[in-house]
Design a protein around this motif. Structure first.
Motif: not given
Length: 225
Positions: A186-201
């Motif tokens: 996020a804009k404040d430098g906080c983590d919103i979520g994490t993806m382990a592995g690839p994805a079709k972004w």
């Protein structure tokens, strides 16, 4: 007369129990006092926590593996370099939502998802959102730029950490185990979520997710009446 000395008498068991219980209560009281002086983790990143809750219904399909953080916290300080070799820190992106991706040329899934990250940047990148893909190759340092040129990347800026310290820092923070790893920040430098592995972004699901992130961030910036 017998020379046998009378046994030394200690505190009776009930007294010992009372003292031990008193010490335990004192310790609990001190710890509570310390915690009262520390901000709760959930209070450190209220905006990121609200955004994570708003994005939850969109975590499906190609981005179903994104683990949203129900109790976000600021990411540790991270330093890497840009395409000109100039130092960049995560703090440079403060006020900017980013999709932080760690990749390497020897990582086959990383290579496979890189074109979709480039297309995501092309479709959703603007003054408030960027894909920040950081290469962590530590040998044959000419390969990363060559690979990106080979696959026709045209939207992503080049970032690298030739020491891979960024990987170790995030590993100690419990954010990464392997590559690729992608963290929504996020804009404040906080983590919103994490993806382990690839994805079709560049998939419809990923585009919808990032679109909702941008809408949520824009709504949060609107002055309250």
């Amino acid at each position: 007369m017998s020379d046998q000395k009378p046994p030394k008498r200690g505190l009776p068991a009930p007294a010992i129990s009372i003292i031990a219980f008193g010490l335990m209560l004192a310790l609990v009281y001190v710890m509570k006092g310390l915690h009262r002086n520390e901000p709760a983790a959930s209070d450190a990143c209220p905006a990121a926590r609200a955004i994570a809750a708003r994005l939850a219904p969109l975590v499906k399909g190609e981005v179903a593996a994104l683990a949203l953080d129900s109790d976000p916290h600021p990411l540790p300080p991270l330093t890497f370099i840009d395409g000109d070799g100039k130092p960049v820190t995560l703090a440079n992106f403060h006020g900017h939502d980013i999709l932080l991706n760690l990749w390497a040329t020897w990582c086959v899934p990383c290579r496979m998802e890189m074109p979709s990250l480039d297309r995501l940047q092309g479709a959703r990148g603007n003054a408030d959102f960027s894909v920040v893909a950081v290469n962590i190759d530590t040998a044959r340092l000419d390969r990363p730029k060559g690979f990106l040129k080979e696959i026709g990347v045209k939207n992503l800026n080049f970032y690298a950490d030739n020491s891979a310290n960024i990987f170790e820092t995030l590993k100690q923070d419990g954010k990464v185990l392997g590559l690729p790893t992608t963290i929504l920040v996020a804009k404040d430098g906080c983590d919103i979520g994490t993806m382990a592995g690839p994805a079709k972004w560049d998939s419809p699901e990923a585009l919808a997710l990032i679109g909702a992130l941008q809408s949520a961030a824009a709504a949060a910036q609107q002055p309250k009446s």
